[in-house]
Design a protein around this motif. Structure first.
Motif, mmCIF file in Angstrom:
data_model
loop_
_atom_site.group_PDB
_atom_site.id
_atom_site.type_symbol
_atom_site.label_atom_id
_atom_site.label_comp_id
_atom_site.label_asym_id
_atom_site.label_seq_id
_atom_site.Cartn_x
_atom_site.Cartn_y
_atom_site.Cartn_z
ATOM 1 N N ALA A 1 0.816 -1.210 0.000
ATOM 2 C CA ALA A 1 0.000 0.000 0.000
ATOM 3 C C ALA A 1 0.850 1.261 0.000
ATOM 4 C CB ALA A 1 -0.923 0.002 1.220
ATOM 5 N N THR A 2 2.103 1.144 0.371
ATOM 6 C CA THR A 2 3.000 2.307 0.409
ATOM 7 C C THR A 2 3.619 2.614 -0.951
ATOM 8 O OG1 THR A 2 4.784 0.820 1.103
ATOM 9 C CG2 THR A 2 3.569 1.986 2.838
ATOM 10 N N THR A 3 3.334 1.807 -1.963
ATOM 11 C CA THR A 3 3.898 2.026 -3.294
ATOM 12 C C THR A 3 3.523 3.415 -3.800
ATOM 13 O OG1 THR A 3 3.747 -0.340 -3.804
ATOM 14 C CG2 THR A 3 3.988 1.181 -5.661
ATOM 15 N N ASP A 4 4.510 4.149 -4.301
ATOM 16 C CA ASP A 4 4.225 5.476 -4.834
ATOM 17 C C ASP A 4 5.016 5.691 -6.118
ATOM 18 O OD1 ASP A 4 6.847 6.047 -4.035
ATOM 19 O OD2 ASP A 4 6.219 7.015 -2.183
ATOM 20 N N THR A 5 5.029 6.918 -6.627
ATOM 21 C CA THR A 5 5.646 7.217 -7.922
ATOM 22 C C THR A 5 7.168 7.139 -7.882
ATOM 23 O OG1 THR A 5 5.535 9.581 -7.384
ATOM 24 C CG2 THR A 5 3.738 8.658 -8.696
ATOM 25 N N SER A 6 7.753 6.978 -6.711
ATOM 26 C CA SER A 6 9.210 6.834 -6.633
ATOM 27 C C SER A 6 9.667 5.393 -6.799
ATOM 28 C CB SER A 6 9.729 7.374 -5.291
ATOM 29 O OG SER A 6 9.255 6.575 -4.206
ATOM 30 N N ALA A 7 8.725 4.449 -6.933
ATOM 31 C CA ALA A 7 9.081 3.034 -7.055
ATOM 32 C C ALA A 7 9.901 2.788 -8.318
ATOM 33 C CB ALA A 7 7.818 2.183 -7.076
ATOM 34 N N THR A 8 10.898 1.920 -8.205
ATOM 35 C CA THR A 8 11.743 1.564 -9.337
ATOM 36 C C THR A 8 11.296 0.222 -9.916
ATOM 37 O OG1 THR A 8 13.342 0.360 -7.982
ATOM 38 C CG2 THR A 8 13.678 2.747 -8.242
ATOM 39 N N PHE A 9 11.821 -0.091 -11.101
ATOM 40 C CA PHE A 9 11.508 -1.372 -11.734
ATOM 41 C C PHE A 9 11.896 -2.531 -10.816
ATOM 42 C CE2 PHE A 9 12.362 -5.069 -14.312
ATOM 43 C CZ PHE A 9 11.318 -5.084 -15.238
ATOM 44 N N ALA A 10 13.074 -2.470 -10.226
ATOM 45 C CA ALA A 10 13.544 -3.552 -9.363
ATOM 46 C C ALA A 10 12.630 -3.728 -8.158
ATOM 47 C CB ALA A 10 14.975 -3.281 -8.915
ATOM 48 N N GLN A 11 12.163 -2.627 -7.575
ATOM 49 C CA GLN A 11 11.286 -2.725 -6.414
ATOM 50 C C GLN A 11 9.944 -3.336 -6.784
ATOM 51 O OE1 GLN A 11 11.369 1.416 -5.363
ATOM 52 N NE2 GLN A 11 12.974 1.147 -3.820
ATOM 53 N N VAL A 12 9.385 -2.921 -7.897
ATOM 54 C CA VAL A 12 8.097 -3.463 -8.325
ATOM 55 C C VAL A 12 8.237 -4.925 -8.726
ATOM 56 C CG1 VAL A 12 6.282 -3.305 -10.069
ATOM 57 C CG2 VAL A 12 7.194 -1.220 -9.019
ATOM 58 N N ALA A 13 9.288 -5.241 -9.490
ATOM 59 C CA ALA A 13 9.486 -6.626 -9.939
ATOM 60 C C ALA A 13 9.631 -7.582 -8.760
ATOM 61 C CB ALA A 13 10.709 -6.700 -10.842
ATOM 62 N N ALA A 14 10.226 -7.110 -7.677
ATOM 63 C CA ALA A 14 10.422 -7.968 -6.502
ATOM 64 C C ALA A 14 9.093 -8.369 -5.862
ATOM 65 C CB ALA A 14 11.302 -7.265 -5.482
ATOM 66 N N ASP A 15 8.042 -7.575 -6.086
ATOM 67 C CA ASP A 15 6.732 -7.882 -5.506
ATOM 68 C C ASP A 15 5.826 -8.661 -6.459
ATOM 69 O OD1 ASP A 15 6.913 -6.666 -2.896
ATOM 70 O OD2 ASP A 15 6.912 -4.721 -3.906
ATOM 71 N N LEU A 16 6.258 -8.857 -7.699
ATOM 72 C CA LEU A 16 5.443 -9.612 -8.659
ATOM 73 C C LEU A 16 5.760 -11.097 -8.526
ATOM 74 C CD1 LEU A 16 5.617 -7.270 -11.797
ATOM 75 C CD2 LEU A 16 4.131 -7.139 -9.790
ATOM 76 N N THR A 17 5.337 -11.650 -7.424
ATOM 77 C CA THR A 17 5.623 -13.042 -7.084
ATOM 78 C C THR A 17 4.331 -13.852 -7.099
ATOM 79 O OG1 THR A 17 5.313 -12.635 -4.723
ATOM 80 C CG2 THR A 17 7.535 -12.282 -5.630
ATOM 81 N N PRO A 18 4.429 -15.183 -7.217
ATOM 82 C CA PRO A 18 3.212 -16.008 -7.193
ATOM 83 C C PRO A 18 2.365 -15.775 -5.952
ATOM 84 C CG PRO A 18 5.080 -17.302 -7.951
ATOM 85 C CD PRO A 18 5.643 -15.982 -7.507
ATOM 86 N N GLY A 19 3.007 -15.494 -4.820
ATOM 87 C CA GLY A 19 2.247 -15.261 -3.600
ATOM 88 C C GLY A 19 1.414 -13.996 -3.633
ATOM 89 N N ASN A 20 1.791 -13.042 -4.481
ATOM 90 C CA ASN A 20 1.064 -11.775 -4.579
ATOM 91 C C ASN A 20 0.142 -11.718 -5.800
ATOM 92 O OD1 ASN A 20 2.270 -10.703 -2.275
ATOM 93 N ND2 ASN A 20 3.988 -9.854 -3.441
ATOM 94 N N LEU A 21 0.049 -12.815 -6.549
ATOM 95 C CA LEU A 21 -0.789 -12.827 -7.748
ATOM 96 C C LEU A 21 -2.262 -12.755 -7.371
ATOM 97 C CD1 LEU A 21 -0.902 -13.151 -10.861
ATOM 98 C CD2 LEU A 21 -1.107 -15.627 -10.477
ATOM 99 N N LEU A 22 -2.962 -11.760 -7.918
ATOM 100 C CA LEU A 22 -4.401 -11.652 -7.702
ATOM 101 C C LEU A 22 -5.168 -12.500 -8.707
ATOM 102 C CD1 LEU A 22 -4.728 -7.796 -7.078
ATOM 103 C CD2 LEU A 22 -4.770 -9.628 -5.376
ATOM 104 N N ASP A 23 -4.789 -12.374 -9.986
ATOM 105 C CA ASP A 23 -5.456 -13.157 -11.022
ATOM 106 C C ASP A 23 -4.735 -12.915 -12.347
ATOM 107 O OD1 ASP A 23 -7.224 -14.851 -12.250
ATOM 108 O OD2 ASP A 23 -9.027 -13.805 -11.550
#
Length: 364
Positions: free
Chosen positions: A95-117
């Motif tokens: 929920a703290t994600t903002d416009t300063s997020a980098t590709f590496a930070q976002v990619a680290a959260d795109l994991t199977p455990g965080n998949l919505l659909d």
């Protein structure tokens, strides 16, 4: 009286051509970019919705509620329609994600455990709608814990039969053509006797790129995100302005590298006259411009017809003899073009001017 047709070639003023960056930032254009293996750019989408309220007005009373279902939807507005099997993946982001997020930070959260659909996109629709519904046993995926203060953030990724990209979920500040903003719709039940819906638009929608290119001060650059524009200044000769009539004017630009973008998703080079030369903050004509479709993956010289623009140099003596080049759709297209400047040996830009002057008959 017959006219004489003449041709001349004009080079820009040496070292007076330059590029500037930062006009349209990622997420401020008409779409956010998402791609997978696309040579032009590797991108992931980021959307953070406005805060979900913890109570709703029913008639004149503020009441608590429970969530019955939730829907997240957005429209794919730009893609290579020759590539099939396009699949969009939605992930839960902090929920703290903002416009300063980098590709590496976002990619680290795109994991199977965080998949919505994940959703297979309709290949038969020009602008397919991606719609994901969370209900009954899946509603928990978009529940918002108290620590997140009503904030839901999601990440977008994609896959397809071959490397490609798409434009989706236009940013809320500037609603684009032929598309709809990302939204989340929540069906609530209040005291188990009444139900209703409310919609949350994004607080921001953005995309992050893995290897964003840097601006080379010795080249003329258009496109990209943040977007770049180029400024060319010319010494417009008196012999054309005073007595010449423009027949044809071609701006010749030589790419320094293949113009990569998203195949079958055209980008347009746009030229405008400069009304007030203030460098990166120059005032541009909004009513008069010329467009040229850039061929994807081409290194051929661009010959851009701009005679309709330069007629202003003939009739308005107070404006500077300068041109601004940009790429449209700005901040959204995968295309980024670099051309030679006056500092690039063998690849400097130039104007090819064909003009007519009155024929002066000899006295008898």
């Amino acid at each position: 009286m017959a006219d004489i047709i003449r041709d001349t070639v004009l080079d820009p003023i040496p070292d007076a051509d330059s590029s500037f960056e930062g006009y349209v930032l990622p997420g401020q254009g008409t779409t956010i970019r998402v791609s997978n293996g696309l040579p032009a750019s590797e991108d992931r989408g980021v959307i953070r919705f406005n805060t979900r309220p913890d109570s709703l007005f029913l008639r004149d009373t503020l009441r608590t509620y429970t969530i019955d279902s939730a829907t997240i939807e957005f429209t794919i507005t730009r893609r290579d329609t020759t590539v099939g099997g396009l699949k969009m993946y939605l992930y839960r982001l902090p929920a703290t994600t903002d416009t300063s997020a980098t590709f590496a930070q976002v990619a680290a959260d795109l994991t199977p455990g965080n998949l919505l659909d994940s959703v297979l996109v309709d290949d038969t629709a020009d602008t397919p709608l991606v719609r994901v519904v969370f209900k009954d046993t899946t509603t928990y995926k978009v529940s918002i814990p108290a620590a997140d203060s009503g904030v839901l953030a999601i990440g977008l990724a994609m896959a397809a039969a071959s490397p490609t990209g798409c434009g989706s979920a236009p940013s809320s500040p500037a609603p684009p053509r032929r598309s709809s903003p990302p939204s989340s719709t929540w069906t609530s039940r209040i005291r188990r006797c009444r139900s209703g819906r409310f919609m949350l638009n994004p607080k921001f929608s953005d995309f992050v790129s893995q290897n964003p290119p840097t601006l080379d001060p010795d080249l003329l650059t258009t496109g990209g995100a943040p977007s770049a524009r180029s400024l060319l200044r010319f010494d417009w000769p008196n012999f054309i302005r005073d007595s010449g009539q423009l027949v044809r004017v071609t701006l010749e630009l030589i790419p320094t590298a293949p113009i990569n973008g998203l195949p079958n998703d055209p980008a347009f080079l746009e030229a405008r006259i400069v009304l007030s030369d203030l460098g990166s903050k120059s005032s541009l004509s909004q009513s008069t411009f010329a467009e040229f479709e850039l061929p994807e993956a081409s290194s051929d010289t661009v010959n851009f017809e701009i005679v309709s623009l330069l007629s202003a140099w003939q009739t308005i003596p107070t404006i500077p003899h300068a041109l601004s080049l940009s790429l449209t759709p700005e901040g959204s297209s995968f295309t980024r073009a670099t051309f030679g400047s006056t500092r690039t040996p063998g690849k400097k830009p130039r104007l090819k001017v064909t003009y007519a002057v009155p024929f002066r008959f000899a006295r008898p």
